[in-house]
Design a protein around this motif. Structure first.
Motif, PDB file in Angstrom:
ATOM      1  N   HIS A 102     -57.926 -70.255  66.459  1.00  0.00           N
ATOM      2  CA  HIS A 102     -57.205 -70.081  65.193  1.00  0.00           C
ATOM      3  C   HIS A 102     -57.628 -71.107  64.142  1.00  0.00           C
ATOM      4  O   HIS A 102     -57.737 -70.769  62.951  1.00  0.00           O
ATOM      5  N   ALA A 103     -57.896 -72.347  64.559  1.00  0.00           N
ATOM      6  CA  ALA A 103     -58.332 -73.354  63.584  1.00  0.00           C
ATOM      7  C   ALA A 103     -59.726 -73.030  63.056  1.00  0.00           C
ATOM      8  O   ALA A 103     -60.004 -73.177  61.851  1.00  0.00           O
ATOM      9  N   GLU A 104     -60.603 -72.587  63.955  1.00  0.00           N
ATOM     10  CA  GLU A 104     -61.961 -72.207  63.542  1.00  0.00           C
ATOM     11  C   GLU A 104     -61.922 -71.004  62.606  1.00  0.00           C
ATOM     12  O   GLU A 104     -62.699 -70.940  61.628  1.00  0.00           O
ATOM     13  N   ALA A 105     -61.015 -70.051  62.880  1.00  0.00           N
ATOM     14  CA  ALA A 105     -60.888 -68.881  62.012  1.00  0.00           C
ATOM     15  C   ALA A 105     -60.438 -69.289  60.615  1.00  0.00           C
ATOM     16  O   ALA A 105     -60.964 -68.805  59.604  1.00  0.00           O
ATOM     17  N   ALA A 106     -59.469 -70.182  60.554  1.00  0.00           N
ATOM     18  CA  ALA A 106     -58.986 -70.639  59.245  1.00  0.00           C
ATOM     19  C   ALA A 106     -60.088 -71.342  58.470  1.00  0.00           C
ATOM     20  O   ALA A 106     -60.211 -71.175  57.241  1.00  0.00           O
ATOM     21  N   ALA A 107     -60.903 -72.126  59.166  1.00  0.00           N
ATOM     22  CA  ALA A 107     -61.993 -72.828  58.492  1.00  0.00           C
ATOM     23  C   ALA A 107     -63.029 -71.849  57.938  1.00  0.00           C
ATOM     24  O   ALA A 107     -63.514 -72.003  56.804  1.00  0.00           O
ATOM     25  N   LEU A 108     -63.387 -70.844  58.724  1.00  0.00           N
ATOM     26  CA  LEU A 108     -64.337 -69.838  58.235  1.00  0.00           C
ATOM     27  C   LEU A 108     -63.732 -69.037  57.085  1.00  0.00           C
ATOM     28  O   LEU A 108     -64.413 -68.735  56.091  1.00  0.00           O
ATOM     29  N   ASP A 109     -62.453 -68.699  57.206  1.00  0.00           N
ATOM     30  CA  ASP A 109     -61.802 -67.886  56.177  1.00  0.00           C
ATOM     31  C   ASP A 109     -61.703 -68.647  54.852  1.00  0.00           C
ATOM     32  O   ASP A 109     -61.610 -68.026  53.786  1.00  0.00           O
ATOM     33  N   ALA A 110     -61.718 -69.967  54.930  1.00  0.00           N
ATOM     34  CA  ALA A 110     -61.675 -70.762  53.707  1.00  0.00           C
ATOM     35  C   ALA A 110     -62.986 -70.693  52.919  1.00  0.00           C
ATOM     36  O   ALA A 110     -63.023 -71.054  51.739  1.00  0.00           O
ATOM     37  N   ASP A 111     -64.050 -70.239  53.572  1.00  0.00           N
ATOM     38  CA  ASP A 111     -65.331 -70.028  52.893  1.00  0.00           C
ATOM     39  C   ASP A 111     -65.266 -68.659  52.205  1.00  0.00           C
ATOM     40  O   ASP A 111     -65.198 -67.629  52.875  1.00  0.00           O
ATOM     41  N   PRO A 112     -65.279 -68.589  50.886  1.00  0.00           N
ATOM     42  CA  PRO A 112     -65.108 -67.299  50.180  1.00  0.00           C
ATOM     43  C   PRO A 112     -66.116 -66.243  50.587  1.00  0.00           C
ATOM     44  O   PRO A 112     -65.856 -65.044  50.433  1.00  0.00           O
ATOM     45  N   ALA A 113     -67.276 -66.643  51.114  1.00  0.00           N
ATOM     46  CA  ALA A 113     -68.300 -65.663  51.461  1.00  0.00           C
ATOM     47  C   ALA A 113     -67.823 -64.714  52.545  1.00  0.00           C
ATOM     48  O   ALA A 113     -68.218 -63.538  52.562  1.00  0.00           O
ATOM     49  N   PHE A 114     -66.985 -65.187  53.456  1.00  0.00           N
ATOM     50  CA  PHE A 114     -66.586 -64.334  54.570  1.00  0.00           C
ATOM     51  C   PHE A 114     -65.765 -63.141  54.097  1.00  0.00           C
ATOM     52  O   PHE A 114     -66.027 -62.001  54.489  1.00  0.00           O
ATOM     53  N   ARG A 115     -64.766 -63.367  53.270  1.00  0.00           N
ATOM     54  CA  ARG A 115     -63.993 -62.225  52.763  1.00  0.00           C
ATOM     55  C   ARG A 115     -64.844 -61.365  51.825  1.00  0.00           C
ATOM     56  O   ARG A 115     -64.743 -60.134  51.845  1.00  0.00           O
ATOM     57  N   ALA A 116     -65.660 -62.012  51.014  1.00  0.00           N
ATOM     58  CA  ALA A 116     -66.452 -61.260  50.032  1.00  0.00           C
ATOM     59  C   ALA A 116     -67.465 -60.349  50.707  1.00  0.00           C
ATOM     60  O   ALA A 116     -67.678 -59.207  50.270  1.00  0.00           O
ATOM     61  N   VAL A 117     -68.109 -60.816  51.775  1.00  0.00           N
ATOM     62  CA  VAL A 117     -69.177 -60.046  52.416  1.00  0.00           C
ATOM     63  C   VAL A 117     -68.633 -59.142  53.516  1.00  0.00           C
ATOM     64  O   VAL A 117     -69.008 -57.967  53.604  1.00  0.00           O
ATOM     65  N   SER A 118     -67.744 -59.662  54.362  1.00  0.00           N
ATOM     66  CA  SER A 118     -67.243 -58.853  55.480  1.00  0.00           C
ATOM     67  C   SER A 118     -66.113 -57.930  55.063  1.00  0.00           C
ATOM     68  O   SER A 118     -65.816 -56.947  55.765  1.00  0.00           O
ATOM     69  N   GLY A 119     -65.436 -58.244  53.941  1.00  0.00           N
ATOM     70  CA  GLY A 119     -64.336 -57.413  53.474  1.00  0.00           C
ATOM     71  C   GLY A 119     -63.036 -57.649  54.210  1.00  0.00           C
ATOM     72  O   GLY A 119     -62.083 -56.888  54.030  1.00  0.00           O
ATOM     73  N   ASN A 120     -62.976 -58.690  55.030  1.00  0.00           N
ATOM     74  CA  ASN A 120     -61.813 -58.910  55.874  1.00  0.00           C
ATOM     75  C   ASN A 120     -61.458 -60.386  55.958  1.00  0.00           C
ATOM     76  O   ASN A 120     -62.317 -61.255  55.789  1.00  0.00           O
ATOM     77  N   VAL A 121     -60.185 -60.625  56.281  1.00  0.00           N
ATOM     78  CA  VAL A 121     -59.775 -61.953  56.715  1.00  0.00           C
ATOM     79  C   VAL A 121     -60.526 -62.278  58.006  1.00  0.00           C
ATOM     80  O   VAL A 121     -60.813 -61.385  58.809  1.00  0.00           O
ATOM     81  N   VAL A 122     -60.867 -63.544  58.210  1.00  0.00           N
ATOM     82  CA  VAL A 122     -61.397 -63.967  59.510  1.00  0.00           C
ATOM     83  C   VAL A 122     -60.199 -64.248  60.421  1.00  0.00           C
ATOM     84  O   VAL A 122     -59.572 -65.300  60.337  1.00  0.00           O
ATOM     85  N   PHE A 123     -59.859 -63.288  61.268  1.00  0.00           N
ATOM     86  CA  PHE A 123     -58.728 -63.444  62.170  1.00  0.00           C
ATOM     87  C   PHE A 123     -59.143 -64.258  63.399  1.00  0.00           C
ATOM     88  O   PHE A 123     -60.316 -64.217  63.816  1.00  0.00           O
ATOM     89  N   PRO A 124     -58.205 -64.957  64.024  1.00  0.00           N
ATOM     90  CA  PRO A 124     -58.543 -65.720  65.235  1.00  0.00           C
ATOM     91  C   PRO A 124     -59.146 -64.881  66.348  1.00  0.00           C
ATOM     92  O   PRO A 124     -59.943 -65.379  67.141  1.00  0.00           O
TER      93      PRO A 124
END
Length: 479
Positions: A102-124
């Motif tokens: 869950h901590a790693e997911a939050a860190a990745l989700d804080a990078d705007p590229a993940f939502r912008a490119v994958s179209g999704n929240v980075v869930f744990p």
């Protein structure tokens, strides 16, 4: 004939259909989940092969499989199956409902590229944060990782010798450019990986390889028989129930719960925690709300009171208004709409009159309320749902379906064929790959009955859902 193999969390199913798509036979074998620490959920990939072998043994004992022309695969999504350069498994697969990252997911989700490119929240539960956890917690395993496969694609490697995936399953990794239906070098690089660690991609209805002779000979299948790209379990279920065009959807009562809607366009809305993934056929996408504990919640309660789930639900009679007892099904956190790995479930409002039946109703209602949360999130994105078909083992409960229809205020269709969603969808994808047929063969099943909302109880369920939402707010503060 065409063969569908569906790798579920609790078991694998093998399903045969004929050229008219009639179900000819099916067999299954059980699987277990290992939970070595709180919030962890793992399976041994070798157990998938053992279970698939048992299911195919059972089919071959009753049927001549030499006429199988195509094979399709479906499976639970997000699992991190790590292989070395010789395709040896390096550690147990970290499953979709594992929340250690869950901590790693939050860190990745804080990078705007993940939502912008994958179209999704980075869930744990997604694959990418699990690899970051392995990188930091098990660096030697990470160093030796040459390839990352999703669970069904490990079955494909055994069947064909090919390392291949397809967009519907790959979209749940947080490494896919979901609009382009291809791996993102940027997102992979953020996790210390490259395209060389990923399987090549084909569409779910396209050939991905042929059966190896060593496997085909075990059951009298023809070597080289086409194996389709297949689909993640929910996309495959949609193929099975004909939810391909916009507005078509289903509600799935499996270990987890899914409210699924097909879409003709890519329309991500990650801020809602709704999943936007590729469908298993080309140029099509889908959106879904996901709850982590559906039948898992009922099975937990059955174990708590020392009874089996079927007897608990079968004894309930007609639908009742929700009582004071209220259940929140967050046994391992929740996805849509909360994206909350820390929250845990609750059974509250107990009183002297709360008996086993009242507790059962509260559990079923709690899952129905979670689906209502999913529906509200989907509607907030502008997603249209015109019809729902029930799939999954929990759909055998008439009481549960009535509660869900009333909570959602939507009719729910129950197919004649029973619980064949993902396995049937996999078989249909195998048929498409072998024959060149398109998604037009993914027709809806014959409907045995339609469960309409109970208008007398609509207000009572809406009121209970309001209490449910208030209780989540309080629970979040305690978690």
């Amino acid at each position: 004939m065409y063969l569908g193999l569906d790798l579920g969390t609790s078991g694998i199913k093998a399903l045969l259909i004929d050229d008219a798509q009639r179900v000819v036979d099916e067999a299954s074998a059980p699987l277990e989940v290992q939970r070595p620490a709180p919030g962890w959920s793992e399976q041994r990939p070798a157990d998938w092969i053992t279970a698939a072998t048992a299911a195919l043994d059972a089919l071959a004992a009753r049927r001549d499989l030499s006429g199988v022309r195509g094979v399709g695969l479906s499976g639970h999504m997000h699992g991190a199956t790590l292989l070395d350069a010789s395709d040896n498994v390096l550690r147990p697969c970290i499953l979709w409902n594992d929340t250690r990252a869950h901590a790693e997911a939050a860190a990745l989700d804080a990078d705007p590229a993940f939502r912008a490119v994958s179209g999704n929240v980075v869930f744990p539960g997604f694959t990418a944060p699990k690899l970051v956890w392995v990188r930091d917690a098990e660096p030697e395993i990470f160093r030796r990782t040459a390839r990352v496969l999703l669970p069904k694609d490990y079955l494909r490697l055994w069947l064909t010798g090919e390392t291949v995936s397809e967009p519907s399953d790959a979209a749940g990794t947080s490494w896919l450019d979901t609009g382009a239906r291809d791996w993102s070098d940027e997102l992979l690089g953020a996790c210390g990986l490259g395209r060389e660690h990923m399987p090549r991609l084909v569409e779910g209805s396209a050939p991905s390889g042929g059966l190896r002779r060593e496997v085909a000979d075990l059951w009298g299948l023809a070597p080289g028989t086409v194996v389709a790209g297949g689909g993640g379990d929910n996309a495959a279920s949609a193929i099975g129930v004909g939810a391909v065009g916009a507005g078509r959807g289903f509600v799935s009562l499996g270990t987890s719960g899914v409210l699924f809607a097909a879409s003709d366009a890519y329309s991500p809305a990650p801020e809602t925690s709704v999943h936007t993934f590729c469908h298993a056929v080309p140029d099509t996408w889908h959106q879904m709300g996901v709850i982590l504990s559906a039948t898992d919640s009922l099975n937990w309660y059955a174990g708590l009171v020392g009874k089996d789930a079927a007897s608990l639900t079968g004894a309930l009679g007609p639908l009742q208004a929700p009582g004071r007892a209220l259940f929140l099904p967050y046994l391992g956190g929740e996805r849509t709409p909360h994206n909350d790995a820390a929250v845990r479930g609750a059974l509250i409002g107990l009183e002297h009159g709360t008996d086993t039946a009242a507790g059962t109703r509260a559990v079923l209602e709690g899952v129905a309320h979670a689906f209502r949360d999913n529906l509200d999130a989907l509607r907030a994105t502008g997603t249209r749902i015109d019809s729902l078909i029930a799939v999954g083992g929990g759909s055998r409960s008439a009481y549960w379906l009535q509660a869900i229809a009333t909570a959602l205020d939507l009719p729910v269709d129950v197919p004649e064929a029973g619980d064949f969603g993902a396995a049937l969808g996999a078989a249909r994808l195998g048929m498409m790959a072998a024959t060149g047929a398109g998604s037009e063969i993914a027709t809806p099943p014959k409907i045995a009955r339609t469960v309409a909302p109970d208008a007398r109880l609509r207000a009572a369920f809406a009121d209970a859902h309001g209490r449910y939402r208030q209780t989540y707010t309080a629970l979040k503060e305690l978690s």
